[in-house]
Design an enzyme around this catalytic site. Structure first.
Site, PDB file in Angstrom:
ATOM      1  N   HIS A 133       0.829  -1.212   0.000  1.00  0.00           N
ATOM      2  CA  HIS A 133       0.000   0.000   0.000  1.00  0.00           C
ATOM      3  C   HIS A 133       0.862   1.261   0.000  1.00  0.00           C
ATOM      4  CE1 HIS A 133      -3.303   2.694   0.802  1.00  0.00           C
ATOM      5  NE2 HIS A 133      -2.730   3.137   1.907  1.00  0.00           N
ATOM      6  N   SER A 134       0.487   2.246  -0.822  1.00  0.00           N
ATOM      7  CA  SER A 134       1.117   3.565  -0.828  1.00  0.00           C
ATOM      8  C   SER A 134       2.636   3.458  -1.002  1.00  0.00           C
ATOM      9  CB  SER A 134       0.738   4.307   0.456  1.00  0.00           C
ATOM     10  OG  SER A 134       1.189   5.629   0.444  1.00  0.00           O
ATOM     11  N   TYR A 135       3.409   3.927  -0.025  1.00  0.00           N
ATOM     12  CA  TYR A 135       4.874   3.859  -0.130  1.00  0.00           C
ATOM     13  C   TYR A 135       5.367   2.414  -0.166  1.00  0.00           C
ATOM     14  CZ  TYR A 135       9.662   5.534   0.444  1.00  0.00           C
ATOM     15  OH  TYR A 135      10.996   5.831   0.238  1.00  0.00           O
TER      16      TYR A 135
END
Length: 358
Positions: free
Chosen positions: A294-296
């Site tokens: 997720h995300s980074y």
């Protein structure tokens, strides 16, 4: 009281300065300079600190008078209402510190759920750490190193979140199912997957400066490959600004001057993922390894691919990137990596590029 007075006086100061500047004489300019100097000496943060209650908060959910109900929602014990951020009016800094203190308790609560409800085990890193050195940890199912069929690896994003969380805000304002990885873990285990939960933001410990021990060289530093040594030295520096931006809000009780002591070979999210891959995931017997990042975490996975391209392609069956921030060009991925040999499901992705199955 101090903030109230400052709020009243600031417009007056501004008006006087404007009038003096319009007057234009030498004497008026001298007064303007003196007034500017006076304003520059007023520290609004310090005034706010003098006007707010002590930053002392409970260390349990019950102390905050909150509890998670049967639906996993955070509710006040007496009123049944959701969490209220503005507990004290006109004290934003104090309210923010209170929110962060609650967030730290939430992190510990999620750790407990991973062990008690998901039956995961805490595994400390580095795997060969001595008793006195800084350590991080991840969570693994009991069959992570014996399941020969399927393995699910979860990587969260950057910021204050820790192992088992997707978003602290969702945990506090929505429910545990929305903000944690627990639904993923329970379903994976039910369907026969082994599970490894990474903890990429747990990169260092904080010590008071007068208690910091002298740094000892790594016992195998002389035999350490140049590539690994350069990465270890570079990553903490490369990510320091980004980490500091989030971490300055993480510990509301921190008033003393501290020093960050990085965890060996886990000093950044990228380094952490690489270390877990080398020491655990790559050695797991599962024929099919799946990632959810997720995300980074998406960027972290791409970095893992860049450094272990052949091994990852060989072992990983599929990757799901949720709202990923990876960028193949910025991260200098190889042409073969850009062309793609791994099937990736991109969900709500902000990424500039992604792979498709060939």
């Amino acid at each position: 009281m101090f903030v109230f007075l400052f709020t009243l006086l600031l417009p007056v100061f501004c008006l006087i300065m404007a009038q003096l500047q319009q007057a234009g004489g030498p004497e008026e300019k001298e007064k303007t300079t003196a007034l500017k100097d006076l304003l520059s000496r007023i520290d609004l943060d310090e005034l706010m600190k003098k006007d707010e209650p002590p930053l002392e908060f409970p260390d349990t959910l019950e102390g905050f008078e909150y509890v998670f109900n049967e639906m996993g929602q955070l509710r006040h014990i007496k009123t049944g209402e959701p969490f209220v951020f503005n507990y004290r009016e006109d004290l934003h800094r104090w309210n923010q510190k209170r929110y962060e203190a609650l967030g730290e308790i939430i992190t510990k609560h999620v750790y407990e759920l991973l062990e008690k409800e998901c039956h995961l085990q805490k595994v400390y890193l580095p795997v060969d750490a001595n008793e006195d050195e800084p350590k991080s940890f991840i969570f693994m199912s009991k069959d992570a190193m014996t399941n020969s069929d399927k393995l699910l690896v979860l990587i969260h994003g950057t910021g204050v979140v820790r192992a088992g969380q997707w978003a602290r805000r969702l945990i506090i304002n929505e429910d545990l199912d929305s903000g944690t990885q627990i639904p993923y873990i329970k379903r994976a285990i039910k369907e026969g997957y082994a599970v490894i939960v990474l903890n990429p933001n747990e990169n260092y410990i904080e010590l008071e400066k007068d208690k910091v021990p002298e740094q000892q060289p790594s016992p195998d530093s002389s035999d350490e490959p140049a590539e690994k040594r350069e990465r270890r030295e570079r990553n903490p520096k490369d990510t320091k600004k980004r980490r500091d931006f989030y971490e300055k809000y993480r510990n509301p009780q921190k008033e003393k001057e501290t020093l960050q002591v990085y965890i060996r070979e886990n000093g950044s999210p990228e380094e952490h993922a690489l270390y877990v891959w080398d020491n655990l995931i790559s050695k797991a017997p599962a024929e099919n390894v799946f990632f959810v990042a997720h995300s980074y975490g998406g960027l972290t996975f791409v970095e893992l691919m860049i450094h272990r391209e052949a091994d990852v392609k060989n072992k990983v069956t599929a990757v799901a990137l949720t709202d990923s921030v990876h960028n193949l060009w910025h991260q200098e991925a190889s042409k073969t990596l850009e062309n793609g040999c791994v099937r990736i499901a991109v969900i709500g992705c902000r990424a500039v590029n992604h792979w498709t199955h060939r």
